[in-house]
Design an enzyme around this catalytic site. Structure first.
Site, short mmCIF file in Angstrom:
data_model
loop_
_atom_site.label_atom_id
_atom_site.label_comp_id
_atom_site.label_asym_id
_atom_site.label_seq_id
_atom_site.Cartn_x
_atom_site.Cartn_y
_atom_site.Cartn_z
N LYS A 1 0.85 -1.20 0.00
CA LYS A 1 0.00 0.00 0.00
C LYS A 1 0.89 1.24 0.00
CE LYS A 1 -3.94 1.64 2.82
NZ LYS A 1 -4.79 1.30 3.99
N SER B 1 -9.76 1.42 3.09
CA SER B 1 -8.89 2.23 2.26
C SER B 1 -7.88 1.42 1.43
CB SER B 1 -8.12 3.20 3.15
OG SER B 1 -7.30 2.52 4.08
N SER C 1 -10.05 -1.33 6.96
CA SER C 1 -9.49 -1.04 5.63
C SER C 1 -8.86 -2.20 4.89
CB SER C 1 -8.45 0.07 5.74
OG SER C 1 -9.11 1.30 5.71
N1 GLN Z 1 -13.18 3.21 6.70
C1 GLN Z 1 -12.52 3.48 7.91
C2 GLN Z 1 -12.14 4.94 8.00
O1 GLN Z 1 -12.33 5.61 7.07
C3 GLN Z 1 -11.36 2.58 8.08
C4 GLN Z 1 -10.07 3.15 7.64
C5 GLN Z 1 -8.92 2.25 7.88
O2 GLN Z 1 -9.09 1.14 8.38
N2 GLN Z 1 -7.74 2.74 7.58
O3 GLN Z 1 -11.64 5.39 8.98
#
Ligand code: GLN
Length: 474
Positions: free
Chosen positions: A77, A152, A176
């Site tokens: 990532k 994400s 994410s």
């Molecule tokens: N969707 C969640 C957020 O926006 C999770 C993000 C993540 O796990 N990095 O915070």
């Protein structure tokens, strides 16, 4: 059989036994990346991958000792540092940032002779649930390109699902890894907090963030996690773990959370979820109800605690250090304001504002402190629940992947995406998402298993058993 149909261990063995070369595998991945370029999962294939592959092939030729990932391309990532390469966190702010050192997990991969193949698309600074908040543009779902990849770590999940790369590393703060894995029909785990060192990873909410693998199979996932896990002197929150291997059983007690039951029953996928439970019960596992009273407050707590941490973690992006600097600022204050306004996208700005609000005097006690207290209660309730059961089961997400643009203008509906994934993050416990069925649009649905801390082996074992019973939800 194509490379993408092979398991990680078979790929490694194939290279070691000279059935094929690492170079041919890397070339294949490059071709796949070109074929699926329209999905926008990959930001950059690193320029030295073929060179590195040839080096591994030479090592094979010379009969040298080889690592557990000899010649295997691994995508990472865009928030994971790989020395000398760009890591942009999909943010305009960091577009020109070049990593000065390796993240511990990257070092571990390199030590095992892996080839760091590419950096993958993501929501800016890992904030989001769709992979639409990226300065590199939207990443599309691997199965239906009109739909979101999830986020994400959308790019990492799409990369694996489309067969571009056999394994990709993502990060999971509140879902994410699990949510995009669910949306793309692949396997993703968020291990116990601390299992994988966070050194060299740009996290926005450090207290829940974990990096881990996204793979096609449970076996591959376990293989990868064992490689990248471990206590690290560079991350004080990292831990040593044997993943609870001694807790593996033939039959498990599986808990359904009473407080989530009603909500799950209302989901479109309920009949499928029920079917999954029936399959597990018929196979001899015991299903019980468990109480986790504060689970219903998880989402609210997460969206107080994580923006608070984001505010603090992102304070260092001031236009002076690291990266982008506004060109038309005349004073120091203007430099901060303009650089941050130009560099950060909308969602990141929203979280910074939210975080500052909950941390400001007068609101600190009412919001942040209260959320932290609820988090403690939640942790205890999970501990109690795991006295009654080995694993707790939920769907990973409320539904299958939604259309691109469908939720982007409604942040609360986007935050609701994390309903089932956030509790494990707040409690610091491991949770895995495996594909289990298809939704109305014929897109994958994920099933989530959570277990007590340091018992990833139990999750892998049960997930594997379940997938064998259901042929991977297909
Ligand atoms: N969707 C969640 C957020 O926006 C999770 C993000 C993540 O796990 N990095 O915070």
């Amino acid at each position: 059989m194509e490379f993408k149909d092979l398991k990680l261990k078979d790929l490694v063995q194939g290279i070691k036994e000279k059935q094929f070369t690492s170079e041919s595998l890397v070339k294949y991945c490059i071709e796949q990346a070109e074929k699926y370029e329209h999905l926008n999962a990959i930001i950059e294939i690193f320029d030295d991958v073929l060179l590195k592959a040839k080096e591994i092939d030479k090592k094979v030729e010379r009969g040298e000792k080889l690592g557990k990932l000899a010649g295997i391309p691994v995508a990472i990532k865009d928030n994971i540092l790989y020395k000398g390469k760009r890591a942009g966190c999909a943010s305009k702010f960091m577009q020109d940032f070049v990593s000065p050192y390796n993240a511990t997990l990257v070092k571990k991969l390199l030590d095992e002779d892996a080839i760091i193949f590419a950096r993958t698309n993501m929501d800016e600074f890992a904030m989001g649930g769709s992979c639409e908040n990226s300065c590199y543009g939207v990443c599309k779902n691997a199965i239906d390109s009109d739909c979101v990849a999830g986020g994400s770590s959308g790019g990492s999940a799409v990369c694996v699902s489309a067969g571009i790369c056999p394994v990709a590393i993502g990060t999971d703060t509140g879902g994410s890894i699990r949510q995009p894995s669910s949306f793309n029909g692949v396997v993703g785990i968020k291990p116990t907090y601390g299992t994988v060192s966070r050194y060299g990873i740009v996290a926005f909410a450090s207290s829940t963030d974990q990096a881990s693998p996204i793979t096609k199979t449970v076996e591959d996932n376990k293989y990868m996690l064992e490689i990248i896990a471990g206590k690290d002197s560079l991350d004080a929150t990292s831990i040593e773990s044997d993943f609870g291997a001694s807790k593996i059983k033939d039959k498990y007690v599986i808990g359904i959370c009473k407080q989530l039951k009603e909500g799950i029953e209302k989901l479109e996928q309920y009949s499928k979820f029920k079917e999954a439970i029936d399959i597990l019960e018929k196979a001899g596992h015991k299903i019980v109800e468990v109480d986790i009273e504060h689970i219903k407050n998880s989402l609210a707590c997460y969206y107080i605690i994580s923006p608070a941490e984001a505010t603090s973690n992102l304070a260092r992006f001031d236009g002076v250090k690291y990266t982008t600097r506004s060109k038309d600022a005349k004073t120091l204050e203007e430099l901060y304001i303009k650089s941050r306004s130009e560099g950060f996208g909308k969602e990141v700005q929203r979280r910074i504002i939210l975080g500052n609000y909950v941390l400001s005097s007068g609101y600190f006690d009412a919001y942040y402190k209260k959320a932290k207290r609820v988090q403690e209660l939640l942790k205890k309730e999970f501990e109690r629940a795991f006295e009654k059961c080995d694993v707790i089961i939920t769907p990973t997400t409320a539904g299958e992947a939604f259309e691109i643009g469908g939720k982007i203008s409604d942040p609360v509906s986007m935050y609701l995406e994390d309903l089932f994934t956030v509790p494990a993050s707040l409690a610091g416990i491991p949770a895995i998402s495996v594909p289990y069925s298809l939704g109305k649009k014929d897109l994958p649905l994920g099933l989530q298993f959570m277990s007590a801390e340091k018992t990833e082996a139990v999750l892998y074992d049960l997930a594997d058993k379940f997938l064998k019973l259901t042929k991977g939800g297909k």
